[in-house]
Scaffold this active site. Structure first.
Site, PDB file in Angstrom:
ATOM      1  N   HIS A 206     -42.042  17.031  13.928  1.00 42.27           N
ATOM      2  CA  HIS A 206     -42.619  16.466  12.698  1.00 42.27           C
ATOM      3  C   HIS A 206     -43.763  17.325  12.128  1.00 42.27           C
ATOM      4  O   HIS A 206     -43.839  17.546  10.922  1.00 42.27           O
ATOM      5  CB  HIS A 206     -43.100  15.039  12.989  1.00 42.27           C
ATOM      6  CG  HIS A 206     -43.076  14.142  11.798  1.00 42.27           C
ATOM      7  ND1 HIS A 206     -42.772  12.806  11.872  1.00 42.27           N
ATOM      8  CD2 HIS A 206     -43.326  14.382  10.486  1.00 42.27           C
ATOM      9  CE1 HIS A 206     -42.829  12.277  10.662  1.00 42.27           C
ATOM     10  NE2 HIS A 206     -43.164  13.209   9.806  1.00 42.27           N
TER      11      HIS A 206
ATOM     12  N   LYS B 123     -37.407  12.426  13.850  1.00 41.26           N
ATOM     13  CA  LYS B 123     -38.413  13.448  14.167  1.00 41.26           C
ATOM     14  C   LYS B 123     -39.268  13.015  15.344  1.00 41.26           C
ATOM     15  O   LYS B 123     -39.546  11.821  15.497  1.00 41.26           O
ATOM     16  CB  LYS B 123     -39.335  13.671  12.955  1.00 41.26           C
ATOM     17  CG  LYS B 123     -38.596  13.743  11.635  1.00 41.26           C
ATOM     18  CD  LYS B 123     -39.513  13.953  10.445  1.00 41.26           C
ATOM     19  CE  LYS B 123     -38.752  13.753   9.144  1.00 41.26           C
ATOM     20  NZ  LYS B 123     -38.739  12.377   8.660  1.00 41.26           N
TER      21      LYS B 123
HETATM   22  N1  LIG Z   1     -41.650  15.394   7.222  1.00 43.25           N
HETATM   23  C1  LIG Z   1     -42.697  14.796   6.722  1.00 43.25           C
HETATM   24  O1  LIG Z   1     -43.845  15.059   7.142  1.00 43.25           O
HETATM   25  C2  LIG Z   1     -42.535  13.797   5.639  1.00 43.25           C
HETATM   26  C3  LIG Z   1     -43.664  13.320   4.944  1.00 43.25           C
HETATM   27  C4  LIG Z   1     -43.465  12.388   3.934  1.00 43.25           C
HETATM   28  C5  LIG Z   1     -42.170  11.953   3.617  1.00 43.25           C
HETATM   29  N2  LIG Z   1     -41.105  12.414   4.323  1.00 43.25           N
HETATM   30  C6  LIG Z   1     -39.720  11.948   4.010  1.00 43.25           C
HETATM   31  O2  LIG Z   1     -39.485  12.123   2.618  1.00 43.25           O
HETATM   32  C7  LIG Z   1     -39.071  10.879   2.062  1.00 43.25           C
HETATM   33  C8  LIG Z   1     -39.466  10.762   0.599  1.00 43.25           C
HETATM   34  O3  LIG Z   1     -40.856  10.890   0.418  1.00 43.25           O
HETATM   35  P1  LIG Z   1     -41.832   9.664   0.100  1.00 43.25           P
HETATM   36  O4  LIG Z   1     -41.231   8.423   0.634  1.00 43.25           O
HETATM   37  O5  LIG Z   1     -43.183  10.054   0.582  1.00 43.25           O
HETATM   38  O6  LIG Z   1     -41.939   9.594  -1.467  1.00 43.25           O
HETATM   39  P2  LIG Z   1     -41.067   9.970  -2.774  1.00 43.25           P
HETATM   40  O7  LIG Z   1     -39.617   9.938  -2.464  1.00 43.25           O
HETATM   41  O8  LIG Z   1     -41.660  11.181  -3.373  1.00 43.25           O
HETATM   42  O9  LIG Z   1     -41.442   8.768  -3.738  1.00 43.25           O
HETATM   43  C9  LIG Z   1     -41.175   7.429  -3.446  1.00 43.25           C
HETATM   44  C10 LIG Z   1     -41.806   6.587  -4.551  1.00 43.25           C
HETATM   45  O10 LIG Z   1     -41.143   6.838  -5.801  1.00 43.25           O
HETATM   46  C11 LIG Z   1     -40.692   5.620  -6.358  1.00 43.25           C
HETATM   47  N3  LIG Z   1     -39.388   5.880  -7.005  1.00 43.25           N
HETATM   48  C12 LIG Z   1     -38.241   6.325  -6.412  1.00 43.25           C
HETATM   49  N4  LIG Z   1     -37.278   6.516  -7.322  1.00 43.25           N
HETATM   50  C13 LIG Z   1     -37.799   6.169  -8.523  1.00 43.25           C
HETATM   51  C14 LIG Z   1     -37.285   6.145  -9.848  1.00 43.25           C
HETATM   52  N5  LIG Z   1     -36.040   6.538 -10.118  1.00 43.25           N
HETATM   53  N6  LIG Z   1     -38.118   5.716 -10.857  1.00 43.25           N
HETATM   54  C15 LIG Z   1     -39.381   5.346 -10.606  1.00 43.25           C
HETATM   55  N7  LIG Z   1     -39.943   5.351  -9.365  1.00 43.25           N
HETATM   56  C16 LIG Z   1     -39.148   5.758  -8.322  1.00 43.25           C
HETATM   57  C17 LIG Z   1     -40.558   4.653  -5.186  1.00 43.25           C
HETATM   58  O11 LIG Z   1     -40.753   3.332  -5.628  1.00 43.25           O
HETATM   59  P3  LIG Z   1     -39.932   2.057  -5.026  1.00 43.25           P
HETATM   60  O12 LIG Z   1     -39.728   2.307  -3.565  1.00 43.25           O
HETATM   61  O13 LIG Z   1     -40.841   0.921  -5.322  1.00 43.25           O
HETATM   62  O14 LIG Z   1     -38.647   2.000  -5.799  1.00 43.25           O
HETATM   63  C18 LIG Z   1     -41.709   5.106  -4.283  1.00 43.25           C
HETATM   64  O15 LIG Z   1     -42.919   4.523  -4.713  1.00 43.25           O
HETATM   65  C19 LIG Z   1     -39.753   9.859   2.980  1.00 43.25           C
HETATM   66  O16 LIG Z   1     -39.225   8.555   2.809  1.00 43.25           O
HETATM   67  C20 LIG Z   1     -39.509  10.480   4.317  1.00 43.25           C
HETATM   68  O17 LIG Z   1     -38.185  10.232   4.758  1.00 43.25           O
HETATM   69  C21 LIG Z   1     -41.265  13.332   5.315  1.00 43.25           C
END
Ligand SMILES: NC(=O)c1ccc[n+]([C@@H]2O[C@H](COP(=O)([O-])OP(=O)(O)OC[C@H]3O[C@@H](n4cnc5c(N)ncnc54)[C@H](OP(=O)(O)O)[C@@H]3O)[C@@H](O)[C@H]2O)c1
Length: 282
Positions: A110, A77
């Site tokens: 983004h 992005k």
């Molecule tokens: N376009 C945008 O503006 C934007 C904004 C935010 C995010 N994103 C994208 O979306 C992706 C995902 O969102 P996010 O990273 O914010 O958060 P998320 O995927 O909602 O949550 C990640 C969290 O959940 C935990 N987790 C994952 N699987 C689990 C399970 N099976 N059991 C228990 N805990 C679990 C992880 O812990 P551990 O890592 O410690 O395992 C981490 O703390 C990002 O990485 C990014 O690529 C895009």
């Protein structure tokens, strides 16, 4: 109910339904281990961004994986400080250099910062015509912002990547994107970990004999929305991928829909400029 592994974008490009998000995976050792685990489980879509500071790491792990480039799907992005015709074209080339790749599968704006977004979209259409990106899209656009972009655009965005999880079920946006041929992609499907303490989901996961991770992801996938969960933990990465193998009934789908509270994790399309100014990112 068996789901296909991929969906088709409005320009006929295939995109995996379930991807791997890499926000905050910046520690090289942790990042490498997570990315390698994800590849081993079968994830082929990787979602990074210039602002995440890990395009190089993602590129290194994917490029040396031995998996043919055409079997991988890489999204990145352009950040809000590089929106504009010249700026966005240069930003894309910098991302390609950091990824050490010849093309990006999906390139997104983004956040909808409108002083630059129209110019950025013009640049993205040119990048698409040049073959440097296989599809172009947006992130964090609400319906008004999609309308504003449509006035200037020749190409309809292929994807709108937005915050989407059981506490923020963006039904109207989903319907509107569907009507326009734009696929929705759900970021922070687990509300960055907060979803795991939801009692309704805890009970449903126990009854289903699965984890909350696959349950929530499956709810998203069954709506034909792409999900990009992040985890640094190999066991969770593997568990989350089982979302492709379970199935939810209409009643379970509706029960999760009812958890909607209209809660945004942080910035929203309406207030992101104040939010990013507050944390020094704008
Ligand atoms: N376009 C945008 O503006 C934007 C904004 C935010 C995010 N994103 C994208 O979306 C992706 C995902 O969102 P996010 O990273 O914010 O958060 P998320 O995927 O909602 O949550 C990640 C969290 O959940 C935990 N987790 C994952 N699987 C689990 C399970 N099976 N059991 C228990 N805990 C679990 C992880 O812990 P551990 O890592 O410690 O395992 C981490 O703390 C990002 O990485 C990014 O690529 C895009």
């Amino acid at each position: 109910m068996k789901l296909s592994d991929t969906l088709t974008l409005n320009n006929s490009v295939s995109i995996p339904r379930l991807g791997f998000g890499v926000f905050r995976l910046t520690d090289p050792q942790e990042g490498e281990q997570a990315l390698e685990s994800a590849l081993e489980c079968g994830y082929r879509l990787f979602d990074t961004a210039a602002v995440y500071g890990n395009e190089e790491l993602v590129g290194q792990v994917l490029n040396r994986s031995g998996i043919p480039r055409k079997e991988l799907f890489v999204t990145t992005k352009v950040w809000i400080d590089e929106l504009g015709v010249k700026e966005t074209k240069a930003a894309c080339r910098k991302s390609l250099d950091r990824l050490s790749m010849d093309y990006i599968d999906l390139y997104l704006i983004h956040w909808p910062l409108f002083e630059g977004a129209a110019g950025a979209w013009e640049a993205m259409e040119e990048l698409y015509a040049e073959g440097l990106v296989r599809a172009i899209g947006v992130s964090n656009f609400n319906v008004d912002q999609l309308d504003r972009l449509a006035h200037k655009a020749t190409i309809t965005p292929a994807v709108n990547q937005v915050e989407f999880h059981p506490h923020l079920v963006q039904k109207e946006l989903q319907e509107e994107c569907h009507r326009r041929g734009i696929l929705l992609e759900a970021w922070s499907p687990f509300i960055r970990g907060k979803i795991f303490s939801d009692p309704v989901l805890q009970k449903m996961a126990r009854e289903q004999g699965t984890g909350i991770g696959p349950l929530v992801l499956r709810w998203i996938l069954q709506k034909d929305i792409i999900a990009i969960p992040k985890s640094a933990t190999p066991k969770r990465i593997e568990e989350n991928f089982t979302a492709l193998d379970i199935a939810l009934s209409d009643a379970q789908m509706a029960a999760i829909d009812e958890l909607h509270r209209g809660e945004h994790l942080g910035p929203s399309p309406e207030n992101f400029t104040e939010f990013f100014k507050g944390i020094g990112l704008l």
